[in-house]
Design an enzyme around this catalytic site. Structure first.
Site, PDB file in Angstrom:
ATOM      1  N   GLY A  18       0.823  -1.218   0.000  1.00  0.00           N
ATOM      2  CA  GLY A  18       0.000   0.000   0.000  1.00  0.00           C
ATOM      3  C   GLY A  18       0.851   1.259   0.000  1.00  0.00           C
ATOM      4  CG  ASP A  65      -9.853  -2.683  12.787  1.00  0.00           C
ATOM      5  OD1 ASP A  65      -9.966  -3.288  11.696  1.00  0.00           O
ATOM      6  OD2 ASP A  65      -9.804  -3.259  13.885  1.00  0.00           O
ATOM      7  CG  ASN A  92      -2.818  -3.199  -0.195  1.00  0.00           C
ATOM      8  OD1 ASN A  92      -2.324  -4.085  -0.887  1.00  0.00           O
ATOM      9  ND2 ASN A  92      -2.176  -2.640   0.823  1.00  0.00           N
ATOM     10  CE1 TYR A 152      -3.125 -13.709   3.066  1.00  0.00           C
ATOM     11  CE2 TYR A 152      -2.534 -15.292   1.362  1.00  0.00           C
ATOM     12  CZ  TYR A 152      -2.509 -13.998   1.865  1.00  0.00           C
ATOM     13  OH  TYR A 152      -1.868 -13.008   1.149  1.00  0.00           O
ATOM     14  CB  VAL A 187       5.118  -8.613  -2.573  1.00  0.00           C
ATOM     15  CG1 VAL A 187       5.577  -7.212  -2.937  1.00  0.00           C
ATOM     16  CG2 VAL A 187       3.995  -9.059  -3.502  1.00  0.00           C
ATOM     17  CB  THR A 189       5.973  -6.564   2.111  1.00  0.00           C
ATOM     18  OG1 THR A 189       5.293  -7.811   2.309  1.00  0.00           O
ATOM     19  CG2 THR A 189       5.527  -5.975   0.785  1.00  0.00           C
TER      20      THR A 189
HETATM   21  N1  LIG Z   1       3.656  -9.712   0.719  1.00  0.00           N
HETATM   22  C1  LIG Z   1       3.259 -10.735  -0.007  1.00  0.00           C
HETATM   23  O1  LIG Z   1       4.032 -11.670  -0.259  1.00  0.00           O
HETATM   24  C2  LIG Z   1       1.882 -10.749  -0.573  1.00  0.00           C
HETATM   25  C3  LIG Z   1       0.868  -9.950  -0.055  1.00  0.00           C
HETATM   26  N2  LIG Z   1      -0.376 -10.005  -0.578  1.00  0.00           N
HETATM   27  C4  LIG Z   1      -1.449  -9.175  -0.053  1.00  0.00           C
HETATM   28  O2  LIG Z   1      -1.056  -7.822  -0.179  1.00  0.00           O
HETATM   29  C5  LIG Z   1      -1.708  -7.028   0.809  1.00  0.00           C
HETATM   30  C6  LIG Z   1      -0.705  -6.121   1.465  1.00  0.00           C
HETATM   31  O3  LIG Z   1       0.307  -6.931   2.029  1.00  0.00           O
HETATM   32  P1  LIG Z   1       1.760  -6.391   2.368  1.00  0.00           P
HETATM   33  O4  LIG Z   1       1.918  -4.994   1.971  1.00  0.00           O
HETATM   34  O5  LIG Z   1       2.719  -7.393   1.899  1.00  0.00           O
HETATM   35  O6  LIG Z   1       1.693  -6.483   3.952  1.00  0.00           O
HETATM   36  P2  LIG Z   1       2.277  -5.511   5.090  1.00  0.00           P
HETATM   37  O7  LIG Z   1       2.128  -6.280   6.355  1.00  0.00           O
HETATM   38  O8  LIG Z   1       3.613  -4.999   4.688  1.00  0.00           O
HETATM   39  O9  LIG Z   1       1.246  -4.287   5.070  1.00  0.00           O
HETATM   40  C7  LIG Z   1      -0.097  -4.471   5.401  1.00  0.00           C
HETATM   41  C8  LIG Z   1      -0.653  -3.199   5.997  1.00  0.00           C
HETATM   42  O10 LIG Z   1      -2.038  -3.449   6.307  1.00  0.00           O
HETATM   43  C9  LIG Z   1      -2.301  -2.879   7.577  1.00  0.00           C
HETATM   44  N3  LIG Z   1      -3.441  -3.537   8.219  1.00  0.00           N
HETATM   45  C10 LIG Z   1      -3.500  -4.797   8.715  1.00  0.00           C
HETATM   46  N4  LIG Z   1      -4.677  -5.011   9.292  1.00  0.00           N
HETATM   47  C11 LIG Z   1      -5.398  -3.878   9.149  1.00  0.00           C
HETATM   48  C12 LIG Z   1      -6.694  -3.486   9.543  1.00  0.00           C
HETATM   49  N5  LIG Z   1      -7.508  -4.308  10.244  1.00  0.00           N
HETATM   50  N6  LIG Z   1      -7.122  -2.256   9.219  1.00  0.00           N
HETATM   51  C13 LIG Z   1      -6.314  -1.394   8.552  1.00  0.00           C
HETATM   52  N7  LIG Z   1      -5.075  -1.708   8.157  1.00  0.00           N
HETATM   53  C14 LIG Z   1      -4.611  -2.933   8.461  1.00  0.00           C
HETATM   54  C15 LIG Z   1      -1.015  -3.057   8.359  1.00  0.00           C
HETATM   55  O11 LIG Z   1      -0.945  -2.178   9.477  1.00  0.00           O
HETATM   56  C16 LIG Z   1       0.033  -2.776   7.293  1.00  0.00           C
HETATM   57  O12 LIG Z   1       0.400  -1.410   7.257  1.00  0.00           O
HETATM   58  C17 LIG Z   1      -2.407  -8.014   1.737  1.00  0.00           C
HETATM   59  O13 LIG Z   1      -3.772  -8.067   1.405  1.00  0.00           O
HETATM   60  C18 LIG Z   1      -1.731  -9.343   1.423  1.00  0.00           C
HETATM   61  O14 LIG Z   1      -2.598 -10.426   1.665  1.00  0.00           O
HETATM   62  C19 LIG Z   1      -0.680 -10.798  -1.662  1.00  0.00           C
HETATM   63  C20 LIG Z   1       0.268 -11.592  -2.214  1.00  0.00           C
HETATM   64  C21 LIG Z   1       1.632 -11.652  -1.717  1.00  0.00           C
HETATM   65  C1  LIG Z   2       0.731 -19.607   1.666  1.00  0.00           C
HETATM   66  C2  LIG Z   2       0.695 -18.207   2.039  1.00  0.00           C
HETATM   67  C3  LIG Z   2       1.199 -17.285   1.021  1.00  0.00           C
HETATM   68  C4  LIG Z   2       1.104 -15.885   1.505  1.00  0.00           C
HETATM   69  C5  LIG Z   2       1.647 -14.832   0.640  1.00  0.00           C
HETATM   70  C6  LIG Z   2       0.872 -14.721  -0.583  1.00  0.00           C
HETATM   71  O1  LIG Z   2      -0.242 -14.207  -0.612  1.00  0.00           O
HETATM   72  C7  LIG Z   2       1.430 -15.238  -1.799  1.00  0.00           C
HETATM   73  C8  LIG Z   2       2.623 -15.863  -1.897  1.00  0.00           C
HETATM   74  C9  LIG Z   2       3.015 -16.366  -3.168  1.00  0.00           C
HETATM   75  C10 LIG Z   2       3.973 -17.284  -3.410  1.00  0.00           C
HETATM   76  C11 LIG Z   2       4.655 -18.071  -2.365  1.00  0.00           C
HETATM   77  C12 LIG Z   2       3.745 -19.095  -1.872  1.00  0.00           C
HETATM   78  C13 LIG Z   2       3.947 -19.732  -0.758  1.00  0.00           C
HETATM   79  C14 LIG Z   2       5.112 -19.573   0.098  1.00  0.00           C
HETATM   80  C15 LIG Z   2       5.146 -18.335   0.747  1.00  0.00           C
HETATM   81  C16 LIG Z   2       6.169 -17.884   1.357  1.00  0.00           C
HETATM   82  C17 LIG Z   2       7.398 -18.622   1.608  1.00  0.00           C
HETATM   83  C18 LIG Z   2       8.480 -17.650   1.845  1.00  0.00           C
HETATM   84  C19 LIG Z   2       9.725 -18.337   2.277  1.00  0.00           C
HETATM   85  C20 LIG Z   2      10.759 -17.313   2.444  1.00  0.00           C
HETATM   86  O2  LIG Z   2      11.492 -17.025   1.498  1.00  0.00           O
HETATM   87  O3  LIG Z   2      10.844 -16.753   3.559  1.00  0.00           O
END
Ligand SMILES: NC(=O)C1=CN([C@@H]2O[C@H](COP(=O)(O)OP(=O)(O)OC[C@H]3O[C@@H](n4cnc5c(N)ncnc54)[C@H](O)[C@@H]3O)[C@@H](O)[C@H]2O)C=CC1
Ligand SMILES: CCCCCC(=O)/C=C/C=C\C/C=C\C/C=C\CCCC(=O)O
Length: 258
Positions: A18, A65, A92, A152, A187, A189
């Site tokens: 985000g 929230d 997001n 999830y 990603v 993050t």
């Molecule tokens: N990082 C990854 O590997 C992936 C992430 N996603 C999705 O991307 C989105 C963002 O994830 P990231 O930026 O990686 O995570 P992040 O943990 O870096 O950021 C998430 C943000 O959402 C906020 N948040 C959590 N609960 C909340 C609530 N109840 N109300 C308002 N804000 C809230 C957190 O405070 C944080 O700032 C999520 O929906 C996640 O499921 C999807 C695929 C892969």
């Molecule tokens: C199974 C939960 C996946 C959560 C993150 C998501 O939304 C998408 C991930 C996409 C690809 C990876 C899938 C599964 C493994 C996830 C993370 C393992 C990371 C291991 C590491 O390098 O720390």
């Protein structure tokens, strides 16, 4: 849609995806971005950093929230009151916590649904707005099964099904709103690290099988996919998977010939 002078609201905007999206929106000369997040310290810090980078009045933090209907609507209202308009809504915010699965569904799916309908209310042409684009964050596990994170995975499948359907609801279309979703692979993050600590049932499995072996989508790859979806006036109901090093690709629903 072009970005010049437009306004975005981004849930989960304090950090991670985000924050990266908000940064790119402002770099493309948006009028302002509303960072909607439950984390007040991070949210204030990010808004301050954006104002230093892009100028005073460009970023507004709204503590919220997203599981609270009242707080989420207040955030949309604050955004329009602050910037005078709303054009892009990114639903997001998300968590991975299989132990708190009802809360996870509330954040990952219910708040995406609620945010989409609030976007219609606050951006819709029939409601005094200019129309706009809703970008919902799903995941690659919104398209494929993942046995280590069943709820999830279900929540992210829900975002895909909702986006594909809501995009063609008459009240959405007639209000000049397009709805799309992104399905990134992992990603760059802190998301997975937080999940390991707080909510993954299978931390040891991840560590043994995957740690260090899963390439990350870079912010630039993700944000350029979102920018393309926003700019493309024909993108509606689109579900785009984002793979490290391979860019973004639209995934059509299966044709079952029913
Ligand atoms: N990082 C990854 O590997 C992936 C992430 N996603 C999705 O991307 C989105 C963002 O994830 P990231 O930026 O990686 O995570 P992040 O943990 O870096 O950021 C998430 C943000 O959402 C906020 N948040 C959590 N609960 C909340 C609530 N109840 N109300 C308002 N804000 C809230 C957190 O405070 C944080 O700032 C999520 O929906 C996640 O499921 C999807 C695929 C892969
Ligand atoms: C199974 C939960 C996946 C959560 C993150 C998501 O939304 C998408 C991930 C996409 C690809 C990876 C899938 C599964 C493994 C996830 C993370 C393992 C990371 C291991 C590491 O390098 O720390």
């Amino acid at each position: 849609m072009n970005f010049d002078g437009k306004v975005a609201l981004v849930t989960g905007g304090a950090d991670g995806i985000g924050k990266a999206l908000s940064d790119v929106f402002l770099s493309k000369n948006m009028k302002g971005v509303c960072l909607v997040d439950v984390n007040e310290d991070k949210g204030q810090e990010t808004a301050k950093a954006f104002e230093e980078k892009y100028g005073a009045g460009k970023a507004k933090f709204c503590k919220c929230d997203v599981t609270s209907s009242e707080q989420l609507e207040a955030a949309f209202k604050t955004c329009v009151d602050t910037f005078g308009r709303l054009d892009v809504a990114c639903n997001n915010a998300g968590i991975l916590n299989e132990y708190k699965w009802k809360l996870m569904v509330s954040i990952n799916l219910n708040a995406v649904i609620e945010g989409t309908y609030l976007a219609v209310k606050y951006m819709g042409t029939k409601n005094g707005g200019n129309g706009g684009v809703v970008v919902n964050t799903s995941s690659v596990v919104g398209l494929v099964p993942r046995q280590y994170a069943a709820v999830y995975t279900a929540s992210k499948h829900g975002v895909v099904g909702f986006t594909r359907s809501a995009a063609f609801e008459p009240d959405v279309v007639d209000n000049g709103i397009r709805v799309v979703a992104i399905c990134p692979m992992a990603v760059e993050t802190e998301f997975m690290a937080i999940a390991y600590e707080q909510g993954s049932k299978y931390t040891e499995v991840y560590r043994n099988e995957m740690e260090g072996r899963v390439p990350r989508v870079k912010f630039e790859e993700l944000t350029s996919a979102v920018v393309q979806l926003i700019e493309d006036k024909d993108a509606n109901g689109s579900i785009n998977v984002i793979v490290p090093g391979k860019g973004s690709k639209s995934i059509p629903p299966p044709n079952l010939n029913l």
